[in-house]
Structures are given as C-alpha cells and as structure tokens.
Design an enzyme around this catalytic site. Structure first.
Site, PDB file in Angstrom:
ATOM      1  N   PHE A 248      53.673  -6.917  62.423  1.00  0.00           N
ATOM      2  CA  PHE A 248      53.501  -6.332  61.091  1.00  0.00           C
ATOM      3  C   PHE A 248      52.206  -5.534  61.028  1.00  0.00           C
ATOM      4  CE2 PHE A 248      51.893  -7.006  56.622  1.00  0.00           C
ATOM      5  CZ  PHE A 248      52.757  -6.092  56.033  1.00  0.00           C
ATOM      6  N   GLU A 249      52.311  -4.286  60.557  1.00  0.00           N
ATOM      7  CA  GLU A 249      51.153  -3.414  60.364  1.00  0.00           C
ATOM      8  C   GLU A 249      51.109  -3.044  58.880  1.00  0.00           C
ATOM      9  OE1 GLU A 249      48.326  -1.684  59.745  1.00  0.00           O
ATOM     10  OE2 GLU A 249      48.209  -1.759  61.937  1.00  0.00           O
ATOM     11  N   PRO A 250      50.221  -3.684  58.110  1.00  0.00           N
ATOM     12  CA  PRO A 250      50.237  -3.509  56.655  1.00  0.00           C
ATOM     13  C   PRO A 250      49.911  -2.102  56.189  1.00  0.00           C
ATOM     14  CG  PRO A 250      48.312  -4.791  57.340  1.00  0.00           C
ATOM     15  CD  PRO A 250      49.188  -4.651  58.547  1.00  0.00           C
ATOM     16  N   ARG A 251      49.343  -1.260  57.043  1.00  0.00           N
ATOM     17  CA  ARG A 251      49.012   0.118  56.646  1.00  0.00           C
ATOM     18  C   ARG A 251      50.135   1.106  56.930  1.00  0.00           C
ATOM     19  NH1 ARG A 251      44.429   1.519  60.427  1.00  0.00           N
ATOM     20  NH2 ARG A 251      45.840   0.379  61.809  1.00  0.00           N
TER      21      ARG A 251
END
Length: 487
Positions: A248-251
């Site tokens: 997961f890459e929140p940006r």
C-alpha cells in the site's frame, strides 16, 4: 424445475464465454486493421495525438472535452463514448516516458469508429460509458521523462494535489464516480515472471486501499477482471504475465482511487524479446483492455474466482539484455569462470525523439539465478580484450566500405578517425570510433564498465561483444543498434 433453470443458466454462461473468446481472437487476428499507424514509436508527443483527437470530435458517438491543462499549458482531454450505466475510466501516460497503452487507446478508438464488430460494440456501448484520458503528463512526454515540469511524480500526488495534472485526474474521477478504472503504465523491461526466464511483458495489480491489503467488493472486482485479462494474455504470450507489488502506497493515485470506490486495475507494460518499440506489447494492451471492457459489459467477470488472482506469479527483477554464461576471464595470470549480465540503457537525442544505447555490465559472477533476453553459453570461450586498429582514417565516409567483421575477427574493436562525426555519440557500424591517438583503458570487468570484448575459442575470435551487443563473427548475425564514439 430448478434443474431446468440451472441448465438454462449454464447455457447462457457458456454462450457468453464463447462470444467473448471469439471477440478476443478476432480483434487480435485483425489488429493491423485498427492500429493507429501514425503512432509507431514510443516517443510520442502531445502534438502527435492532437490531430487524431480533433478528428474524433466529428465522429458519431464521441464527445471530446478539455478537462485541464498541464503546467506548460498543454490541454488534458477526456474522450467519451457509450451510454451504459457502467462507467469505465481509463487514464494513461501519467509518467511521460510510459506511452505503450496511450498508443493502444488510439487503436481502440479506430475499432470503435469502424463498421466491424457491430454486435459486440452494441453490447459494450449500451452497457458501458467509456471515458479516456490518453495523456495525463504531456510535459513529461515532451521530454520523454517520468516526472512533470514541477519535477514531481504525479502518481505520488494524490493527497497533496500540487500538480494541475493530479488535480485534473482527481476531479475527473470524482465527477464520473467511475465503476472501473484502468491505470495504464510501463515498467522497466528487466522484470520477469517470478522463478522463470519469461519477461513480465504485462504485469497487473489490483492496488491495495489500506496497509492490511483487505479485499472488499471494489478491489475484488478488480481482481476478477485481472484474472480474466491474464487468461487472455496467456494465449498470446504464455508465461509472460506478472503480478505487481501490492504494498500500500498512501500517496499513490491507484491505491486511493481504489479506496474512493472505483475498481482499479493497474496495467504495467514491460518487455518482450525483439520488441524495442513495444509494438507487440501495445497490441496485447489493445486486446486485453478491449476484452476486459467487453466482459464488464456482459457481466461475465462476476463469476470468476478471486482466488485465481493469487495464482499469477509475482514480478521479479532478474533479467538482462544479454547474459553470458561460464566465460573464462584471465586476471593477473589466473583463469576464472564468470557469468556476465549486460543491460543496454537508452540515451535520448536532443529533442527526445529517438535514442541510442549505452551498454553497461550490470553484474558478474555467479548469475545462475538470473536470465537474459539473449543468453549465450560461453563454456570454452575466453574473454579477450579488443585493440585499436593502427590505421588512421580521416572521417566516417572513409570507412564506409571497410570490412568491419574482418577487423573484429582480427581482434580490433576500435577505429581511429582524425575527424569524429560532429555531435554524434553513436556509430552505426559494429565497431567503436575513437579520436586518433586515443588510449583505451585496460579491460577490467566490473559493474558499470562498457561491455566490449571478444570471445575466443581455440585461438579464434568467434564472437564480439560491442557496446553490449553480441555479434556472431561467422554468420555476421547481430541486432546491434549502435556502437559508440569516444572523443
């Protein structure tokens, strides 16, 4: 009665599956009919697609709207067609140097414009409304670079929204509230399907929407579409599909668009042997995306088991352009056996319209767990340093009739010129050009060194490696793009 209805349901399911397979096969076989021939190189620019987009304004069923501008003022355009309740949003070239799917989008337009596949197109356009944003980062495309003019990666701007391109993507996604989203990218050509020598020609991902990588219906539907697309690609590039890292890459936009309720499918176009301009991969994009749209329209994807998603092998990164296995390398009077992994990097010309290659040794030693697009078994061959030919030529024109292969067989890998070609750093013949009097450094194999040497067997130079390209001196067979000019 229940058995009767089950039989009817089975008949309908089989019938729809047969229609989908038939559609996929036909659009693959007849691809050249719809290929947008004006876009035949990867380094496409905003100005190259504008005439095609403008022509779509006059085509029945299409709407073309400006939805934003890049930092440098280039229009961002949304192209829509269809009237169905299922909304599908496709965006490409968020990274300026990732244009493979952009080309495929224009191929899809050509099929939609045609008079062919009327039944399938009716199913699609009555069930689905398609929205395409074919070039999100036109400023990056102008310079064939990943980032935009601000210097940021648009795909890491989903939270802060500092780039006008990112704000446009967010606004369009929100206004459409699309059911499905196709996030279209390119990955480097050195990814392989895990534990195989097959390149990850296409990699898929249903991005995670949280750190726990939970699977809700939104993400699950994306996984089902990916399983469907994988089955299609296996017909045409068996074993050449990978599954992209789902950390997961929140940006990132893909992760957030999944989170915002759009079933998001990431497609990464990787490498395919002898397909430098990625035209076969473009075709695979065209076929798999169109087929996925068709299965969204007919609803067949709903019955696909999510568990099959995990059966797609993960991406690995263990490919070289050239792998030389088991060569003998003499160092300080002692022989050693080494494998050599070579990568050929692209260096753009001044206007970013073309490129030349610079080869580099990427790794050496025991590379038994790595693979090559081209693998050469060098058992019994010794690596021999190339020499500079003693005769000095005035200019490039004076070597046009020279038998370069005869020189290579004699151990010469460099030619001396009084006048080197102005501004050129690449040479068309399979031999390097140097300024008269130039001294080449001693060949010491190390990562980062340009791979130029001979492979000798029983005292005979049978192969040459020039700038990382393997040349058979017996058959003169090679796929060399360029040698180098040393000033």
């Amino acid at each position: 009665m229940k058995s009767f209805f089950k039989l009817i349901l089975l008949f309908i399911t089989v019938s729809v599956a047969s229609q989908t397979n038939d559609f996929t096969s036909k659009i693959y076989e007849n691809y050249e009919t719809y290929k947008e021939t004006s876009l035949d190189k990867r380094r496409i620019k905003h100005q190259d697609i504008q005439p095609i987009i403008n022509a779509l304004k006059n085509k029945p069923g299409f709407t073309v709207n400006k939805v934003g501008q890049s930092i440098e003022g280039r229009d961002l355009t949304l192209i829509s067609i269809g009237s169905g309740k299922n909304k599908v949003f496709l965006w490409s070239q968020m990274h300026g140097d990732e244009p493979t799917a952009t080309q495929a989008i224009f191929d899809i337009f050509n099929l939609l414009i045609s008079n062919d596949f009327t039944s399938e197109k009716e199913t699609i356009l009555n069930s689905v409304t398609l929205h395409f944003l074919p070039m999100l980062n036109p400023d990056g495309a102008e310079k064939y670079t990943r980032r935009n003019t601000l210097g940021i990666d648009i795909n890491r701007d989903a939270l802060r929204l500092q780039s006008p391109e990112g704000r446009t993507l967010k606004r369009v996604r929100d206004s459409l509230n699309a059911d499905f989203g196709f996030n279209l990218h390119d990955q480097n050509i050195y990814y392989n399907a895990e534990r195989t020598d097959k390149p990850a020609t296409i990699s898929y991902l249903a991005p995670a929407y949280n750190y726990e990588k939970d699977i809700n219906q939104v993400r699950g539907d994306a996984m089902k579409i990916i399983v469907f697309m994988n089955d299609i690609i296996q017909k045409y590039a068996p074993g050449q599909v990978g599954r992209y890292n789902d950390a997961f890459e929140p940006r990132a936009f893909g992760d957030n668009i999944q989170k915002w309720g759009t079933s998001t499918i990431l497609i990464e176009s990787g490498g395919y042997k002898n397909d430098v301009e990625k035209q076969e991969i473009r075709k695979l994009n065209y076929v798999s995306i169109l087929s996925a749209i068709y299965t969204i329209a007919n609803g067949r994807y709903k019955n696909i088991p999510i568990a099959d998603y995990e059966n797609i092998p993960r991406n690995d990164s263990k490919l070289f352009d050239l792998k030389i296995e088991g060569a003998t390398y003499n160092l300080l009077g002692k022989p050693y056996t080494v494998d050599i992994g070579v990568k050929r990097y692209e260096v753009d010309n001044a206007d970013n319209s073309d490129f030349y290659n610079v080869g580099r040794i990427a790794d050496l030693g025991d590379l038994s767990t790595f693979y090559g697009y081209n693998t050469f078994n060098a058992d019994g061959y010794t690596i021999v340093e190339g020499k500079i030919y003693s005769e000095v030529f005035n200019a490039v024109d004076d070597i046009s009739d020279l038998d370069v292969f005869k020189l290579l067989k004699s151990g010469f890998t460099y030619l001396q010129l009084e006048t080197l070609p102005e501004n050129n750093l690449e040479a068309s013949k399979p031999i390097h050009l140097v300024k008269a009097g130039h001294q080449i450094p001693e060949l010491i194999l190390r990562p980062g060194v340009n791979p130029t040497f001979l492979l000798q067997k029983n005292g005979v130079n049978e192969y040459a490696v020039i700038n990382g390209f393997l040349i058979d001196l017996k058959t003169k067979k090679n796929v060399l793009k360029n040698a180098l000019v040393y000033r």
